[in-house]
Write a protein that holds these residues in place. Structure first.
Motif, short mmCIF file in Angstrom:
data_model
loop_
_atom_site.label_atom_id
_atom_site.label_comp_id
_atom_site.label_asym_id
_atom_site.label_seq_id
_atom_site.Cartn_x
_atom_site.Cartn_y
_atom_site.Cartn_z
N VAL A 193 45.89 -10.35 -34.69
CA VAL A 193 46.20 -9.27 -34.11
C VAL A 193 44.91 -8.37 -34.02
O VAL A 193 44.59 -7.88 -32.70
CB VAL A 193 47.34 -8.35 -34.41
CG1 VAL A 193 47.48 -6.99 -33.80
CG2 VAL A 193 48.56 -9.24 -34.26
N ARG B 61 43.09 -7.37 -30.45
CA ARG B 61 42.86 -5.90 -30.00
C ARG B 61 41.46 -5.63 -29.57
O ARG B 61 41.11 -4.87 -28.65
CB ARG B 61 43.42 -5.07 -31.14
CG ARG B 61 43.58 -3.54 -30.84
CD ARG B 61 44.02 -2.55 -31.90
NE ARG B 61 44.15 -1.47 -31.54
CZ ARG B 61 44.60 -0.22 -32.44
NH1 ARG B 61 45.05 -0.58 -33.45
NH2 ARG B 61 44.54 0.81 -31.96
N TRP B 62 40.64 -6.21 -30.40
CA TRP B 62 39.11 -5.96 -30.46
C TRP B 62 38.91 -6.80 -29.05
O TRP B 62 37.79 -6.08 -28.23
CB TRP B 62 38.23 -6.58 -31.42
CG TRP B 62 36.79 -6.43 -30.96
CD1 TRP B 62 35.89 -5.34 -31.24
CD2 TRP B 62 35.92 -7.69 -30.55
NE1 TRP B 62 34.65 -5.80 -30.88
CE2 TRP B 62 34.68 -7.17 -30.43
CE3 TRP B 62 36.22 -8.85 -30.22
CZ2 TRP B 62 33.62 -8.09 -29.99
CZ3 TRP B 62 35.26 -9.66 -29.74
CH2 TRP B 62 33.97 -9.18 -29.45
N LEU C 204 49.24 -8.24 -27.16
CA LEU C 204 49.40 -8.16 -28.61
C LEU C 204 50.67 -9.02 -29.32
O LEU C 204 50.62 -9.70 -30.64
CB LEU C 204 49.07 -6.87 -29.16
CG LEU C 204 47.58 -6.14 -28.89
CD1 LEU C 204 47.49 -4.85 -29.49
CD2 LEU C 204 46.85 -7.23 -29.67
N ARG D 248 39.66 -4.94 -25.53
CA ARG D 248 38.64 -3.75 -25.23
C ARG D 248 37.78 -4.05 -24.20
O ARG D 248 37.00 -3.29 -23.61
CB ARG D 248 37.93 -3.11 -26.44
CG ARG D 248 38.98 -2.49 -27.39
CD ARG D 248 38.21 -1.88 -28.60
NE ARG D 248 39.00 -1.36 -29.63
CZ ARG D 248 38.60 -0.85 -30.80
NH1 ARG D 248 37.25 -0.95 -31.23
NH2 ARG D 248 39.45 -0.29 -31.61
N ALA E 255 48.22 -4.25 -22.63
CA ALA E 255 47.69 -4.74 -24.00
C ALA E 255 48.76 -4.86 -25.16
O ALA E 255 48.62 -5.69 -25.95
CB ALA E 255 46.61 -3.60 -24.44
#
Length: 794
Positions: free
Chosen positions: A778, A782-783, A712, A786, A708
């Motif tokens: 970003v 990031r969401w 990012l 998930r 992850a």
């Protein structure tokens, strides 16, 4: 129904468009309401008199005033004709000048003028003799008080005989006649008919009645209102451009992201026309809702906006914002029009999508540049270049407008041609990354090159944001420095004696300065051949100039003049011995003899003996006095209590320049705040849309072994690269427009001018774009990360 369903389903993609359109409509509505409320008003001190007669050219001579007054006074119903005699007058309280200094709106008046308001005496009695004055109650003085009054000749003792509710100082009529210059206005009291008064006046003046009396508004008030109008115009123009730009770019990017969706609709039988109607329907739905919200918001904030403009000096005191319905309705319609126009290109692109797009899995842009994009981009570039080339030949105001239009056209061109311009720049910027270990830079580069339209859509609002910021800041810095340099060059003396709380220097100040070491010009207007010429009354022995012909020693008689700006007489340049018919400030005419021709001066065009100026213009003031060979402390002591002070020549800056600098800074911050705010919304919205649509890309990276954090970092690197490229292109656009401004100022001043860009402030705008870009890319990434890497669907 399909359009509304799409808006509900993809509401995240349209949030930025909704906010921008609502804010744009609110700004248009509020500025329209303020602008329409900013109409000239009848001055309070003239409101009680129904008819006025104003001179149309030169001031009236005393003989003309008497003749006009007799003719108008003979009109049935006219009870009095009052000549408005105004002159510089200011109270000196506790050693300091009291009230606002403004040479264009003198506060001294004849007592008969008080009846035009009317301003009756509240306490005491009217002035009837020399040394008596009636003052406004705001001064806090009572009848019987002894005061010092500053006039053009200097301070003099007066006794307060009464007070009135209005502003100003009022003396006996015969005293005012000796202190004032020419007469330009007659107040007509009574019930005389306007037609009869107009017939009596003939061609000697213009008759003002009813709302036409608003033409008598004070210069300071009309000047402030003009500044406010320029601010409002700039706000609306910039907001309109940014709103259309943001709406168009958002719809265009959304249409590009939805190619597979449109292809699926085509595959099940939808025609191109139906697809276009769908996009237009989405635009109308957003426009209708955002327009309603914006119109209501604009009506609510308009009074507050008017109050802010008054507070910062862009509108006169007492300004009140009115809220009629039609400007709000016009702003709402403008919002709908902007939404439709902004979606135009997107609808055409959506209608051109073929059914095969529904089968595409890759996001590769096979044809990022269409024929229409090439043509429009080229035309905008040509228009921008033409405006940039025309900028140097324009006047001061038109120069700024043309440079702004040039920048706008070049920004649109750069946005349209971005799919062609950006890939080579991306390869150049990321070339060193190919030689370094790690895949972050390579993935960021390849992603930008593969989805070039997405890259161009993200860079476009950055181009506008940085371009406008650099352009506006560069215009102000370049122009201010150029004119400040000119002013510094003009002040080539050790000391400058300047007004201190007054609009100018009196004769008493000049008398206190050392003879032979002082250069000063007492300004007055001369009317020569139908034109107004600025003349300066001087001490002939103190004039410093390069003499081309004749002798300054011959300047001294009342009928002599020195030509400093080469005005033409009889179609040829003035020469020694020429006779120059002139009209003075008091309306009297005379013929002057040219005794010398000198190099042009920055201050005045014609030189007269100061005694001549004072004989025809008792209210004339001296703007500045230049002194050499005397210490500042001695000069300040000499002019103490006379409404003047002394500063070093190298440190001189006029009060008007300081006030202008403050207003310019506020104006610049307003425009930059608007442009950065609007386009900042576009940056955030485009990045959120782009990132939200890349969940499948992120899933592939995760399935390929990427963590992850690595994903990012790729997103952050790509955002930094695209924002940096957009900032560089925006700077290039602004510099191209600023070169024309620098060239025009250089031609006007006949001296080289440096191109200045405040890099610290521009850097702050770029930094804000970087932070906004990182946050808007970003955080959604990031969401998205998930979500599970397997089973992600578009």
């Amino acid at each position: 129904m399909l359009s509304l369903a799409t808006v509900r389903q993809r509401w995240v993609s349209f949030v930025g468009t909704f906010v921008t359109l609502a804010l744009g409509v609110a700004l248009i509505a509020s500025t329209l309401l303020v602008h329409l409320s900013a109409k000239p008003t009848i001055p309070e001190r003239f409101a009680g008199t129904p008819v006025y007669v104003r001179s149309t050219g030169t001031p009236w001579s005393p003989d003309t005033v008497r003749a006009l007054s007799d003719r108008i006074g003979a009109v049935p119903g006219v009870t009095a004709v009052v000549a408005e005699r105004a002159f510089y007058a200011q109270l000196l309280i506790d050693g300091r000048p009291f009230g606002r200094p403004d040479a264009r709106d003198p506060q001294g008046h004849a007592w008969s003028v008080a009846g035009l308001a009317p301003y009756p005496v509240r306490d005491g009695r009217a002035p009837t003799a020399p040394g008596e004055v009636v003052v406004g109650r705001s001064a806090g003085l009572a009848p019987g008080a002894r005061v010092t009054v500053l006039t053009a000749t200097g301070p003099a003792p007066y006794t307060v005989t009464g007070t009135v509710d209005g502003p100003g100082l009022y003396v006996a009529d015969d005293v005012a006649a000796g202190l004032s210059g020419g007469t330009r206005l007659l107040g007509v009291r009574g019930t005389g008919g306007v037609a009869a008064i107009t017939a009596a006046v003939g061609g000697a003046g213009t008759v003002l009645s009813g709302d036409g009396r608003s033409a008598l508004e004070e210069h300071s008030v009309s000047g402030t209102r003009e500044i406010g109008s320029q601010v409002l115009t700039g706000m609306v123009g910039l907001a309109a451009f940014c709103t259309v730009f943001v709406v168009a770019s958002t719809f265009a990017f959304a249409a590009n992201q939805r190619r597979r969706e449109f292809g699926l609709l085509r595959a099940i039988g939808a025609t191109p026309r139906q697809i276009r109607r769908t996009v237009y329907g989405e635009a109308l739905g957003i426009g209708a809702l955002a327009g309603a919200v914006g119109a209501a918001l604009g009506a609510l904030v308009a009074p507050a906006l008017g109050g802010v403009l008054v507070e910062v000096g862009f509108e006169p005191p007492g300004f009140v914002t009115r809220t009629p319905l039609w400007p709000v309705a016009a702003a709402y319609c403008a919002g709908l029009l902007v939404a439709v126009l902004g979606s135009g290109s997107a609808s055409r692109r959506a209608g051109a999508v073929g059914p095969v797009e529904a089968l595409r899995e890759a996001a590769v842009d096979t044809r990022p540049m269409t024929r229409a994009r090439w043509i429009c981009g080229g035309l905008c570039a040509a228009v921008g270049i033409v405006f940039a080339l025309a900028t140097p030949a324009a006047g001061d105001t038109d120069m700024m407008v043309l440079s702004m239009l040039a920048a706008m056209a070049l920004m649109v061109s750069m946005t349209l041609l971005a799919p062609v311009v950006i890939p080579p720049v991306v390869r150049l910027v990321t070339w060193p990354l190919g030689r370094l270990a790690g895949a972050t830079g390579i993935l960021a580069r390849e992603s930008s090159l593969t989805a070039v339209r997405r890259t161009a859509s993200i860079a476009a609002p950055v181009i506008v944001t940085v371009g406008f910021a650099a352009l506006i800041l560069g215009q102000v810095a370049t122009v201010s420095a150029a004119y400040r340099s000119r002013g510094t060059t003009a002040v080539e003396h050790q000391a400058v004696v300047r007004p201190d709380g007054t609009p100018g220097l009196s004769d008493a100040v000049l008398a206190a300065l050392p003879a032979g070491r002082t250069v000063a010009y007492t300004a007055t207007d001369l009317y020569v051949g139908g034109r107004t010429r600025l003349a300066g009354g001087v001490d002939p022995a103190a004039v410093r100039a390069v003499v081309r012909a004749g002798s300054l020693a011959d300047l001294g008689a009342d009928d002599t003049v020195v030509v400093a700006a080469e005005p033409a007489t009889d179609g040829r340049p003035a020469a020694v011995g020429d006779l120059m018919p002139v009209t003075f400030a008091d309306g009297r005419t005379a013929t002057l003899r040219v005794v010398a021709v000198i190099d042009p001066l920055a201050e005045v065009e014609l030189l007269l003996p100061r005694s001549t100026v004072r004989a025809h213009d008792p209210a004339a003031l001296t703007e500045l006095a230049y002194v050499d060979g005397v210490g500042l402390a001695d000069l300040r002591a000499a002019v103490s209590g006379l409404g003047a002070t002394a500063v070093a020549g190298k440190d001189y800056e006029s009060d008007s320049s300081a006030r202008d600098d403050v207003l310019v800074r506020i104006f610049v911050l307003t425009l930059i705040g608007l442009s950065v705010g609007y386009t900042g919304i576009a940056i955030a919205n485009t990045l959120v849309m782009a990132t939200a649509g890349r969940r499948r890309d992120f899933a592939v990276l995760r399935l390929s072994g990427g963590t992850a954090g690595q994903v990012l970092r790729v997103v952050a690197a790509e955002s930094l690269m695209v924002v940096g490229i957009g900032a560089a292109l925006g700077l290039g656009v602004s510099v191209a427009a600023l070169i024309g401004v620098r060239s025009g100022i250089s031609q006007a001043l006949k001296a080289p001018v440096d191109l200045l860009i405040p890099w610290d402030q521009v850097g702050g705008v770029i930094g804000a774009c970087v932070l906004l870009g990182l946050a808007a890319s970003v955080l959604p990434a990031r969401w998205a990360l998930r979500q599970r890497a397997v089973g992600v669907r578009e």
